[in-house]
Design an enzyme around this catalytic site. Structure first.
Site, PDB file in Angstrom:
ATOM      1  N   HIS A 139       0.827  -1.207   0.000  1.00  0.00           N
ATOM      2  CA  HIS A 139       0.000   0.000   0.000  1.00  0.00           C
ATOM      3  C   HIS A 139       0.864   1.261   0.000  1.00  0.00           C
ATOM      4  CE1 HIS A 139      -3.846   1.824   0.046  1.00  0.00           C
ATOM      5  NE2 HIS A 139      -4.467   0.922   0.771  1.00  0.00           N
ATOM      6  N   ALA A 140       2.118   1.156   0.368  1.00  0.00           N
ATOM      7  CA  ALA A 140       3.014   2.311   0.294  1.00  0.00           C
ATOM      8  C   ALA A 140       3.275   2.724  -1.144  1.00  0.00           C
ATOM      9  CB  ALA A 140       4.346   1.998   0.984  1.00  0.00           C
TER      10      ALA A 140
END
Length: 459
Positions: A139-140
């Site tokens: 998700h980064a």
């Protein structure tokens, strides 16, 4: 180099062995359309030709000394496709439940942070000669829309499409002295940045209080009822998926004057009502979902994650499907108006203040003390609706038969339902903590029943 935004980096800080924050996706493919037919070596080579020209696929993290600032992205000089594209097979003929079990197992394995934060598994042995690709991206690196953008580099509108040219600039690895100097400047400017954020944030809070007094605020966090999937999660994952007709959804939308998103959220509420009722767990008040909202184009904050969020009631306390849709539609209108009154970049700007060590330690303490079970429930689950391609697409030449997004789960909310539209279909992906939702197929099956209830209700 490219520095991570505070919001992107927060997904690194909030991650624990139980709370894995990668975004997953399952793609079902018909290999018959592949030029020259399918073979794993050929497909892997074709994928390598494409991912090498996309910077996000070949960049890895570099941390600042003592975690004084957010990490930066640099090119991985030792990028090796063998570390990212893997092969698996089900005992033929593998059905959808066996495929989902394998995906749940793979979803529970963390990504290696010493390499670019993604991997894909090509899965063979499915019924009908199909193959599947199970993808994991941290998700980064992506949110819903940027994840679709990365997927677009591996798909095309026709079976035969040439690999794109590499026109990106390499990201050089910076020295620690330079990184420390940047960190010092950002630390020194933090009080001024906090000062600039306070006034609009206080204004937004005051506006929320006024809306709450007038009854025009979105659903309030910490007011959700507790369910079996609202507690401290484990690292085990369960997966299920379902398909619906987009034409049926649009027919309901037209007949009721609602939106596709209203219908999707109503379907989620109805399916969850049936699921909880079948288990004797249906609360008397409505479940509350966090719904991510894209602010791409509205916010000037940098980063891969360009999102805000709104809280909405799912109408699980309403037995009639059409009445539930009316309540959800009104609630969504209210929530959208409220959400638009909040500065689009507020979440990204406050996330810039995240301290790596402090946040990481706080999440570990929160998990070990099982605090999610001690305070009121913030929200019950995440529900996300992502627009997809309206036409047939091909993954490495193979026609895409199914495209199922699978979002992460969090302590306190061990269920994620993400929906994507594609080529006339609505694909529903369910990811859950396996200890809290051991049979997600029960929930998946209720989506079709709810779709029938809505279509019958509108004639």
């Amino acid at each position: 180099m490219k520095r991570l935004s505070g919001l992107d980096a927060s997904f690194l800080y909030f991650e624990t062995p139980e709370q894995l924050l990668h975004v997953c996706g399952l793609v079902l493919i018909d290999p018959e359309t592949m030029p020259g037919g399918y073979s794993f070596p050929t497909m892997k080579a074709a994928m390598e030709a494409r991912v090498r020209v996309v910077p996000e696929f070949r960049q890895k993290l570099r941390h600042v000394l003592l975690d004084l600032d957010h990490p930066v992205w640099v090119d991985d000089d030792h990028f090796d496709i063998e570390r990212h594209v893997h092969r698996a097979a089900l005992p033929a003929p593998g059905d959808e439940r066996e495929l989902a079990d394998l995906c749940g197992h793979l979803a529970g394995i963390p990504l290696d942070r010493s390499r670019p934060l993604w991997e894909m598994w090509i899965i063979e042995g499915l019924t009908g000669g199909r193959i599947a690709v199970f993808a994991k991206l941290h998700h980064a690196t992506v949110d819903g829309l940027s994840g679709m953008s990365m997927l677009a580099h591996l798909t095309s509108l026709e079976p035969e499409a040439p690999a794109p040219k590499d026109e990106s600039e390499p990201l050089t690895a910076p020295g620690q002295v330079g990184l420390l100097a940047r960190a010092a400047l950002r630390t020194a400017s933090r009080p001024m940045r906090v000062g600039r954020l306070l006034a609009p944030s206080v204004g937004a809070l005051a506006g929320t209080a006024n809306r709450a007094a007038r009854g025009t605020a979105m659903a309030a966090p910490f007011t959700a009822p507790r369910t079996s999937f609202n507690g401290t999660i484990s690292g085990r994952r369960s997966v299920a998926f379902a398909d619906l007709s987009l034409d049926e959804v649009k027919a309901v939308k037209r007949a009721t004057g609602s939106t596709v998103n209203d219908v999707v959220i109503t379907l989620c509420g109805g399916a969850l009502r049936r699921y909880l009722e079948s288990r004797g767990e249906l609360p008397s008040t409505s479940l509350i979902a966090t719904v991510p909202v894209s602010v791409r184009g509205e916010s000037d904050a940098p980063g891969a994650n360009q999102v805000s969020a709104m809280f909405t009631k799912l109408g699980t306390d309403v037995p009639d499907a059409l009445e539930r849709l009316a309540l959800v539609s009104q609630g969504n209108r209210t929530a959208k108006e409220h959400q638009k009154a909040i500065p689009a970049s507020a979440l990204q700007e406050w996330a810039e203040m995240a301290a790596p060590r402090t946040f990481g330690m706080a999440v570990r303490v929160y998990s070990s003390l099982r605090l999610a079970e001690r305070h009121p429930v913030v929200h019950n689950l995440v529900v996300s609706n992502v627009p997809g391609p309206p036409v047939p697409i091909y993954f490495m030449g193979g026609e895409v038969l199914g495209l199922y997004p699978l979002g992460p789960v969090f302590h306190g909310a061990g269920l994620n339902i993400t929906v994507i539209s594609s080529n006339g279909r609505l694909h529903v992906g369910i990811m859950a903590c396996a200890d809290q939702v051991p049979e997600p197929w029960d929930l998946a099956g209720f989506f079709r029943q709810e779709m029938l209830a809505l279509t019958n209700a509108v004639g």
